[in-house]
Design a protein around this motif. Structure first.
Motif, PDB file in Angstrom:
ATOM      1  N   PRO A 255      42.792 -87.383  85.780  1.00 42.18           N
ATOM      2  CA  PRO A 255      43.181 -86.018  85.400  1.00 42.18           C
ATOM      3  C   PRO A 255      44.546 -85.983  84.715  1.00 42.18           C
ATOM      4  O   PRO A 255      44.766 -85.190  83.791  1.00 42.18           O
ATOM      5  CB  PRO A 255      43.211 -85.278  86.739  1.00 42.18           C
ATOM      6  N   THR A 404      44.086 -90.405  90.277  1.00 46.37           N
ATOM      7  CA  THR A 404      43.505 -91.424  89.396  1.00 46.37           C
ATOM      8  C   THR A 404      42.576 -92.343  90.186  1.00 46.37           C
ATOM      9  O   THR A 404      42.897 -92.766  91.300  1.00 46.37           O
ATOM     10  CB  THR A 404      44.609 -92.257  88.737  1.00 46.37           C
ATOM     11  N   ALA A 428      39.329 -84.458  83.254  1.00 45.64           N
ATOM     12  CA  ALA A 428      39.788 -85.821  83.552  1.00 45.64           C
ATOM     13  C   ALA A 428      39.423 -86.723  82.383  1.00 45.64           C
ATOM     14  O   ALA A 428      38.354 -86.576  81.786  1.00 45.64           O
ATOM     15  CB  ALA A 428      39.152 -86.350  84.841  1.00 45.64           C
TER      16      ALA A 428
END
Length: 587
Positions: A255, A404, A428
């Motif tokens: 993201p 992540t 993302a």
């Protein structure tokens, strides 16, 4: 902090598909027809001829369905789409000249699989769809069918739907068109009509035969020929690795990087795909040591307005040259964008003619193209235009880094050693990195490259970066190559591997490759044998054995002698050659 996971482990419930009677779906289109193949079809046919069992010969995808849909609804929509799009009712004849044949009417079978008893609903769709796509992919005979559709049902309601498309009929851009129209027609019965005539593959083939379009195809082929003389055999080669035969993909899900990409795109007025590719180029240049990158990318070739809703295969590979050098990041984004446009402008050509051109250049350069790393963007915006968006504050992006993920999964064997796939830029960033052989490019290497791309994008979110800062954010050292690796013809070559190539290809001759001799790189001494008495024969044998030696080129010059000295490594000790030359064809 990135977290690693292996996908396929999280299934909320077991999915068992039981095939039941298929549903025949009749269709009736506006016309039947027959004509030559389009450039896109010729391109696909060319690589399918080389690898007929390629995993992408059939493209299997989910067709999302809303809740409460019946099999009859799916059947009605399928009938409309097949009537609307001639590619979905086309067969192919590969006699000379090859032809596409459009059927005016016929029947498509919708495969039906029962999920059995129990409550199944929209929340189960992702797991059921994944299973259904896999089931459809495993069905034999799909290769000869333009379209195959399957549904998974529970108590008469469709839980998931999947489709398998012949790659001769569609590319991924066309699949997005079909998916969108499928969803629209399911949601609104008023859209379940064929509609006005559209630009079809038969029309595209006719257009491509015009003088203007033929000149464009010839120009594209000249561009590809020029770039093919410069592209490395294997841009991403790691010393000390050994093939293991395992193929793996790692996907970066970030993201934070998506926020950063949007900010950079606004600042530079570039596409988000172009921003991501620029970061990939910076990382590759740092790691490989190449200041200019020449590598393949796939172009959608959907630049003409009439092709926006076209269902057919248009995508072809182009070769892009990105001069990375010591540019700032914003400058790199701009030159990358320009390079991509140039490559995409020259990505429409006759695939058979390109194959012949590539074969000639391979013989001249003494290599077999591996075309890595391939970059393919699947996001709908692809390379088009600037993207408006909201800039994110540094603390927002920093906080998002905690989300992540790195997701690893096994993948089918692919002829390209390394390939990037950009799957998503909204919400993302989803960037795939495939290794065709983890013995040659290991999982740890894939993960380090992806995280370096993320670091660079996040670092560029709030302002331009100079070359020193780019290197600092990437955080990777250049590949360490031992002294017996040499740069020849823009390719890093392992001299030990070249020697192994000679020993295999020219046995029982005594052979020795020299790094350079009399100003020539990669010169080979060898003893003449009954089978190999000329440089041309030596070169032909080396080219035949070359695919097994991915870090080698054939010698640039062959010296065939009657005998070998006691110390073959001493070039001065070899007697005068009986024959000498490059072994290459004369042009």
């Amino acid at each position: 902090m990135a977290t690693s996971s292996d996908t396929g482990q999280h299934r909320r419930r077991r999915v068992r598909l039981t095939p039941v009677d298929p549903v025949p779906v009749a269709f009736s289109g506006r016309r039947a027809g027959e004509g030559p193949l389009t450039l896109g079809q010729l391109n696909t046919a060319q690589w399918l001829k080389l690898t007929p069992d390629h995993a992408n010969a059939v493209l299997c995808v989910e067709l999302p369905v809303p809740g409460g849909v019946k099999v009859e609804d799916v059947a009605e929509v399928v009938s409309v789409l097949v009537a609307r799009h001639e590619a979905l009712r086309t067969s192919y004849v590969f006699e000379e000249p090859p032809r596409q044949v459009v059927a005016a009417s016929g029947v498509v079978m919708v495969e039906v699989c029962s999920l059995g008893e129990g409550a199944w609903g929209p929340r189960d769709r992702p797991w059921v769809a994944g299973k259904l796509v896999g089931w459809l992919r495993g069905r034999r005979g799909t290769e000869a069918t333009a379209l195959r559709v399957a549904v998974a049902v529970a108590e008469g309601v469709v839980v998931a739907c999947a489709a398998g498309f012949s790659h001769l009929a569609v590319d991924l851009g066309a699949i997005e068109v079909v998916k969108r129209e499928f969803a629209e027609a399911l949601a609104d019965p008023a859209r379940r009509r064929v509609g006005p005539p559209r630009h079809q593959p038969l029309d595209q083939a006719e257009l491509e035969a015009t003088p203007v379009q033929r000149r464009r195809a010839e120009s594209a082929l000249r561009h590809v020929r020029e770039q093919s003389r410069r592209v490395p055999r294997r841009l991403y080669s790691l010393p000390g690795t050994r093939a293991s035969g395992e193929s793996l993909a790692v996907e970066l899900v970030s993201p934070a990087a998506a926020m950063a990409v949007r900010s950079v795109a606004v600042r530079t007025r570039a596409s988000r795909s172009g921003v991501v590719l620029s970061a990939v180029c910076a990382v590759l240049a740092r790691r490989t040591g190449y200041r200019e990158l020449v590598f393949p990318l796939l172009s959608s070739n959907r630049f003409d307005r009439r092709l926006a809703g076209y269902v057919g295969t248009l995508a072809q590979g182009g070769l892009v040259t990105v001069p990375v050098g010591d540019r700032s990041f914003d400058e790199l984004v701009k030159v990358t964008w320009t390079a991509v446009l140039e490559a995409s402008r020259h990505a429409g050509y006759d695939g058979a003619e390109r194959a012949a051109v590539s074969e000639r250049i391979e013989e001249e350069r003494g290599l077999r193209f591996l075309y890595d790393p391939l970059f393919n963007s699947l996001v709908p915006e692809s390379w088009s235009g600037a993207n408006a968006g909201v800039k994110h504050r540094p603390e927002q992006i920093a906080a998002a880094l905690a989300r992540t993920e790195l997701r690893a999964r096994p993948v089918h064997r692919n002829g390209t050693p390394v390939r990037f796939g950009l799957n998503q830029v909204d919400d993302a960033l989803r960037l795939d990195l495939w290794s065709a052989d983890t013995g040659l490019v290991p999982r740890a290497e894939l993960e380090s490259l992806l995280l370096a791309v993320e670091r660079l994008l996040v670092g560029a979110a709030h302002g331009d970066l100079d070359a020193a800062r780019i290197r600092e954010l990437i955080g990777l050292d250049p590949i360490a190559r031992p002294p017996d690796w040499v740069l020849v013809d823009n390719c890093w070559v392992d001299l030990a591997e070249v020697q192994a190539l000679l020993d295999e290809a020219l046995a029982p001759a005594t052979t020795r490759v020299h790094r350079s001799l009399d100003g020539r790189p990669l010169v080979a001494h060898l003893t003449a044998t009954d089978a190999v008495r000329t440089p041309e024969q030596a070169h032909a044998r080396c080219m035949a054995a070359l695919p097994a030696y991915v870090n080698a080129l054939t010698p640039r010059h062959y010296l065939l002698c009657a005998t070998a000295p006691d110390d073959p490594s001493d070039p001065a000790a070899w007697p005068a050659p009986l024959s000498a030359g490059t072994g290459r064809p004369t042009t």
